[in-house]
Design a protein around this motif. Sequence first.
Motif, PDB file in Angstrom:
ATOM      1  N   GLU A 190       0.845  -1.208   0.000  1.00 37.34           N
ATOM      2  CA  GLU A 190       0.000   0.000   0.000  1.00 37.34           C
ATOM      3  C   GLU A 190       0.877   1.253   0.000  1.00 37.34           C
ATOM      4  O   GLU A 190       0.586   2.231  -0.688  1.00 37.34           O
ATOM      5  CB  GLU A 190      -0.907   0.045   1.243  1.00 37.34           C
ATOM      6  N   MET A 193       2.330   1.753  -3.475  1.00 33.09           N
ATOM      7  CA  MET A 193       1.308   2.264  -4.401  1.00 33.09           C
ATOM      8  C   MET A 193       1.052   3.742  -4.141  1.00 33.09           C
ATOM      9  O   MET A 193       0.920   4.534  -5.070  1.00 33.09           O
ATOM     10  CB  MET A 193      -0.013   1.512  -4.200  1.00 33.09           C
ATOM     11  N   ARG A 197       1.797   6.833  -6.813  1.00 34.23           N
ATOM     12  CA  ARG A 197       0.766   7.792  -7.223  1.00 34.23           C
ATOM     13  C   ARG A 197       1.195   9.220  -6.922  1.00 34.23           C
ATOM     14  O   ARG A 197       1.001  10.126  -7.721  1.00 34.23           O
ATOM     15  CB  ARG A 197      -0.563   7.523  -6.495  1.00 34.23           C
ATOM     16  N   ASN A 201       1.780  12.030  -9.822  1.00 35.23           N
ATOM     17  CA  ASN A 201       0.906  13.204  -9.924  1.00 35.23           C
ATOM     18  C   ASN A 201       1.662  14.499  -9.695  1.00 35.23           C
ATOM     19  O   ASN A 201       1.340  15.518 -10.301  1.00 35.23           O
ATOM     20  CB  ASN A 201      -0.266  13.087  -8.965  1.00 35.23           C
ATOM     21  N   PHE A 248      -1.064   5.829   7.277  1.00 39.27           N
ATOM     22  CA  PHE A 248      -0.909   4.408   6.982  1.00 39.27           C
ATOM     23  C   PHE A 248      -0.411   3.620   8.196  1.00 39.27           C
ATOM     24  O   PHE A 248      -0.177   2.422   8.108  1.00 39.27           O
ATOM     25  CB  PHE A 248       0.030   4.203   5.772  1.00 39.27           C
TER      26      PHE A 248
ATOM     27  N   ILE B  65      -8.799  -0.358  -6.548  1.00 36.84           N
ATOM     28  CA  ILE B  65      -7.991  -0.140  -7.748  1.00 36.84           C
ATOM     29  C   ILE B  65      -6.689   0.579  -7.419  1.00 36.84           C
ATOM     30  O   ILE B  65      -5.647   0.291  -7.984  1.00 36.84           O
ATOM     31  CB  ILE B  65      -8.788   0.686  -8.776  1.00 36.84           C
ATOM     32  N   TYR B  66      -6.760   1.524  -6.507  1.00 38.50           N
ATOM     33  CA  TYR B  66      -5.562   2.298  -6.187  1.00 38.50           C
ATOM     34  C   TYR B  66      -4.641   1.582  -5.219  1.00 38.50           C
ATOM     35  O   TYR B  66      -3.491   1.983  -5.044  1.00 38.50           O
ATOM     36  CB  TYR B  66      -5.951   3.689  -5.676  1.00 38.50           C
ATOM     37  N   GLY B  67      -5.157   0.563  -4.539  1.00 39.54           N
ATOM     38  CA  GLY B  67      -4.268  -0.263  -3.732  1.00 39.54           C
ATOM     39  C   GLY B  67      -4.080   0.156  -2.292  1.00 39.54           C
ATOM     40  O   GLY B  67      -3.206  -0.384  -1.625  1.00 39.54           O
ATOM     41  N   PHE B  68      -4.855   1.130  -1.808  1.00 39.49           N
ATOM     42  CA  PHE B  68      -4.788   1.438  -0.370  1.00 39.49           C
ATOM     43  C   PHE B  68      -6.186   1.731   0.148  1.00 39.49           C
ATOM     44  O   PHE B  68      -6.470   2.820   0.622  1.00 39.49           O
ATOM     45  CB  PHE B  68      -3.826   2.595  -0.060  1.00 39.49           C
ATOM     46  N   PRO B  69      -7.088   0.747   0.068  1.00 39.61           N
ATOM     47  CA  PRO B  69      -8.488   0.990   0.406  1.00 39.61           C
ATOM     48  C   PRO B  69      -8.682   1.441   1.852  1.00 39.61           C
ATOM     49  O   PRO B  69      -8.012   0.959   2.761  1.00 39.61           O
ATOM     50  CB  PRO B  69      -9.172  -0.360   0.162  1.00 39.61           C
ATOM     51  N   LEU B  82      -4.942  10.999  -6.632  1.00 38.72           N
ATOM     52  CA  LEU B  82      -5.741  10.687  -7.819  1.00 38.72           C
ATOM     53  C   LEU B  82      -5.186  11.358  -9.069  1.00 38.72           C
ATOM     54  O   LEU B  82      -5.174  10.763 -10.138  1.00 38.72           O
ATOM     55  CB  LEU B  82      -7.191  11.146  -7.628  1.00 38.72           C
TER      56      LEU B  82
END
Lengths: 320, 278
Positions: A190, A193, A197, A201, A248, B65-69, B82
Amino acid sequence: MNQTLEDSLFQRKQTAFLLSPDKAFAEMLKGLWSPDVMEFKVFEHGGGAIEHLFNEPPDLLVVDNRLSDISGREVANLVKSENVYRQLPVVMCVDPIDVETPWNWNQIEVDDFLVRPFNPSEVRDRINLTLCRAMRALDANPLSKLPGNTSIIQRIQSLIDAREDFALAYCDLDYFKSYNDKYGFSRGDEILMMSARLIVNTIRSYPGVPSFVGHVGGDDFVFILPPDKVEDACRRIIKAFDDIVPHFYDPEDRKRGNITSVDREGNTRVFPLMAVSIAVVINEEGRIRHYGEVSSIAMGLKKKAKENPKSSYVIDQRKG
Amino acid sequence: MEPDLKTSVKGEILAVKDLPTLPHVLDEVTSLIENPETSSEAIAKVISTDQVLSAKVLKMVNSPIYGFPGRISSIQHALVLLGFNVIRGIIISTSVFDMMVQAMKGLWEHSLGCATACNIIARRAGFEDPEEYAVAGLLHDLGKVVTAVQLPELHQRISETVQAKELTYFQAEKDVLGFGHDRINAWLARHWGLPPNIREAMARHHAPQLAEFYKPMSCVVHLGDFLVRLFEFGNAGDDQTSYLRPEALMELGFKMSDLDKVMDEMADQLLEVSDVTF
């Protein structure tokens, strides 16, 4: 047909093996690309070709189901069963009768198939597409789907060759391992990922400038920006990372600002929350000639950035 | 009431495909996105004034989809993760339901007022990340929006019941449906993978004493909802004052003097909010 390599879809000349007794088909294939772009080695029998295939794997394998000594499926499965050759794109050629009953594509792991009678322009584009698709898939990190090492090296070398000014930043996460050890690899993923991202971005938010983001592997990422944008990007990545990463952690750890985990020697230790270290190499006026120089300068800088337990960036200030 | 009303309503509620947003918010975000100089802070600020857009953004960033729900509960963080292309996609697929704008407007102001109040209360209580409390406040009546879109006839009956029996909207929901928007919020939040703190506050804002894991956030939203009604800012579907649970004040360690200070700040900020957006 008279296309040069520069105008083609490929970075270098492609070699392809055709395993087929069909001489007309071989001639047709050879005529579809200029020999500088794609060279076909034709084998009429499967048997002799296999050893060649294993010794000098081509960029593409086209297997005809009409082979007499060994079935096309068998050849395809031989190739796909070894991880070393698994990435080699395989195109199967069949007759309409072959596919009258559905094939189990889970067991015959080819990448595409062509049905007789062959339409030359369709064959050309199906094969081009198969090769492009394989290149994309081959070098994408399976987790982040970002381009991997091959694409990273290619991008850097082509910027060097074009003598374009650029800044290359290596990002890695401090204390990622202890997070992974404590919370498990799925929560570690996580973090990766999220980092991917966040970097993508931030870099994409500079409109109209050439940029690139890649995933070296594990918790290492790279990005490329023009030199005048890179410092701002580092600051923004650090700010966003430091804002987001505490979310996290479990509430108790987050409140305490550290986690207790076991280090490499098996001792229980307290680790700070994760931070991001960024090492930036700037190439101006073509002072760097080779990709290897970039990575060795960056590795030296990375150590310096890592000395700071908080998120930080270090920029290589040497001039050419 | 038919025995399976809950099941059928739940099914319809979760099938919601499109939610209305207010035209000027949509226009504002659209023009910000089109300008390459815009910062994500500026966009986050505008999105945070609209409960539907905020919910959509959080839903998306917390999807598997983004992998950190279930990890992201701040709009600003969601935008960073996003990217503008996805935000552009969300904007394109968000519609303005003309016939709903008037009804929405009262509820929209109420939600925005509640978000403002929650931010003030959370800061006063000394909690970290007051922005997240504001998000919970903004979304606390989302269930009402979804009912209005997805089940217009039932929504109509609830509104009529509010008038005829002089009930709160919440009581009228229970009268008509057998359950309230707190339950609908819980379904939506779970179905959309919203973070557990936001989910619980949305589901427990009428009964914060029952909150299991994030009681402080539920209490903040409860108090925020109460205060914004007291100010008669916006309209939550009725014009009643809700019951204030004393447990909520105790949980936050608030005395009456704290409430006074919160209300003073609200008076200033609600004025600002209405200046900017109406």
